[in-house]
Scaffold this motif. Sequence first.
Motif, PDB file in Angstrom:
ATOM      1  N   VAL A 199       0.818  -1.225   0.000  1.00  0.00           N
ATOM      2  CA  VAL A 199       0.000   0.000   0.000  1.00  0.00           C
ATOM      3  C   VAL A 199       0.845   1.265   0.000  1.00  0.00           C
ATOM      4  CG1 VAL A 199      -1.904  -1.174   1.147  1.00  0.00           C
ATOM      5  CG2 VAL A 199      -0.220   0.052   2.523  1.00  0.00           C
ATOM      6  N   SER A 259      -2.121   2.446   7.954  1.00  0.00           N
ATOM      7  CA  SER A 259      -2.886   2.775   9.160  1.00  0.00           C
ATOM      8  C   SER A 259      -4.270   3.307   8.803  1.00  0.00           C
ATOM      9  CB  SER A 259      -2.124   3.793  10.014  1.00  0.00           C
ATOM     10  OG  SER A 259      -1.951   5.019   9.327  1.00  0.00           O
ATOM     11  N   LEU A 260      -4.367   4.071   7.712  1.00  0.00           N
ATOM     12  CA  LEU A 260      -5.671   4.588   7.287  1.00  0.00           C
ATOM     13  C   LEU A 260      -6.596   3.454   6.862  1.00  0.00           C
ATOM     14  CD1 LEU A 260      -7.432   7.058   6.636  1.00  0.00           C
ATOM     15  CD2 LEU A 260      -6.414   7.075   4.345  1.00  0.00           C
ATOM     16  N   ILE A 261      -6.079   2.508   6.092  1.00  0.00           N
ATOM     17  CA  ILE A 261      -6.883   1.370   5.635  1.00  0.00           C
ATOM     18  C   ILE A 261      -7.328   0.515   6.817  1.00  0.00           C
ATOM     19  CG2 ILE A 261      -6.820  -0.773   4.291  1.00  0.00           C
ATOM     20  CD1 ILE A 261      -4.847   0.667   2.399  1.00  0.00           C
ATOM     21  N   ARG A 298       1.679   4.955   6.768  1.00  0.00           N
ATOM     22  CA  ARG A 298       0.550   5.876   6.890  1.00  0.00           C
ATOM     23  C   ARG A 298      -0.673   5.402   6.115  1.00  0.00           C
ATOM     24  NH1 ARG A 298       2.672  12.156   7.096  1.00  0.00           N
ATOM     25  NH2 ARG A 298       2.868  12.244   9.371  1.00  0.00           N
ATOM     26  N   PRO A 299      -0.541   5.083   4.836  1.00  0.00           N
ATOM     27  CA  PRO A 299      -1.722   4.538   4.163  1.00  0.00           C
ATOM     28  C   PRO A 299      -2.204   3.227   4.775  1.00  0.00           C
ATOM     29  CG  PRO A 299       0.178   4.605   2.672  1.00  0.00           C
ATOM     30  CD  PRO A 299       0.562   5.311   3.908  1.00  0.00           C
ATOM     31  N   TRP A 336      -1.057   7.867  12.168  1.00  0.00           N
ATOM     32  CA  TRP A 336      -0.744   8.784  11.060  1.00  0.00           C
ATOM     33  C   TRP A 336       0.325   9.793  11.487  1.00  0.00           C
ATOM     34  CZ3 TRP A 336      -2.232   8.726   6.016  1.00  0.00           C
ATOM     35  CH2 TRP A 336      -1.919   9.854   5.255  1.00  0.00           C
TER      36      TRP A 336
END
Length: 390
Positions: free
Chosen positions: A269, A276-278, A273-274, A380
């Motif tokens: 991914v 953790s968002l997912i 950071r991405p 994030w």
Amino acid sequence: MSVSKNNVLPPLIVIVALMLTILVMRGPITCVGALADEIISALQIGYPAYGFLSALPIICFGLFCAVAPTMSKRYGLLLTVLICLGLILAGTLGRLIPIYSVMLLATGLIGIGIAILNVLMPVLLRDYFPKNIPLVMGVFTGFIGFSGSIGAYFSVPLLNASGSLQISLGLWVLMVGLALLLWFLSPRGKQITVSGGVFEWALLKKPLTWAVIFVMGMQSLTIYTTVAWLPTILSTLGFSASEAGLGSAVFLLVSAPASILTAAFIKAVGGERPASLIMTASFAIGIVFWLFGGTWSFVGCVLAGIPQGITFSMAMILMAKKTNSLSQLLVISSLAQGIGYVLAGFGPFICGLLYQGDGQWLSVVGFMLCAVALWGLSAWYAFGDRKLFD
């Protein structure tokens, strides 16, 4: 830290002893959620008292993890592991007595034993498998999830088959006793000790420190609140006790392979950071799906369970990335686990205060969603370019 440089695999009896030790590091806790109604009835307590009982071991995780380096330095790591297993064994035996005060004391002993193992087991694994650390740590976190799923799923079938709460809880007496026996029969190696760094109070003034703490604490809060209350949530939606336990087991079981694949997922991914968002979105959707009932509830268990495995591994990765040396890692690990687990311990207790026994779960779900959101925001921020130490 001093570890052996032996590249030869340990004897089979040691490998089995290690596996059994890992398998008693979550199951004695997660079995309580699956047996919530029976425990409440047997002890003649209310939901707030049950919430405190289920929160107690997580609070012990936070309060006693800092003891690990001192005990290892004094007794050696292997003897410390035996002491921890002895505490867990005493606790699992004590829980067979259906008196609330005794149950609290016994649960506290289990929590203390596991708290110290949380810190020292990775060190022991590194000593035995110095050339396979990434794989071994992935398997370690996977077995942690598997341990939790055993406690969540097998407790109710054992209760139904035996008609005895003591038989379900007694499973862990057998497993801990077997782990202890194998360690006593294992060949003795050199003494392994752990030495820590120097704690700096200035760390607590840094926003990054608290972001790391919340990454560790909120993922712990969500998992232990889930295992304590998910079976009850599903039961009020019409699931049988066995089906509710299965839902909790699915939540924990899918986290095992997910934790092993964390590094590959982060790479796929494009970074932490991405990722953790997912994971935040997946967990939040999963929590909401719990309330839909039927198949959707089990879909929710999967959607929430996958992030649990990955967020735990991400917390370990984060602490390693934000430090420059092993001594610094020990400092921030003890700090993050100490405060983080204390925060996590409030989760099951707060849910016990919020739930009124009327089958309405919106306040509990809202609380869980806030915790998940706090994890996502903290991750994030924490996975930026800042370092904890100069």
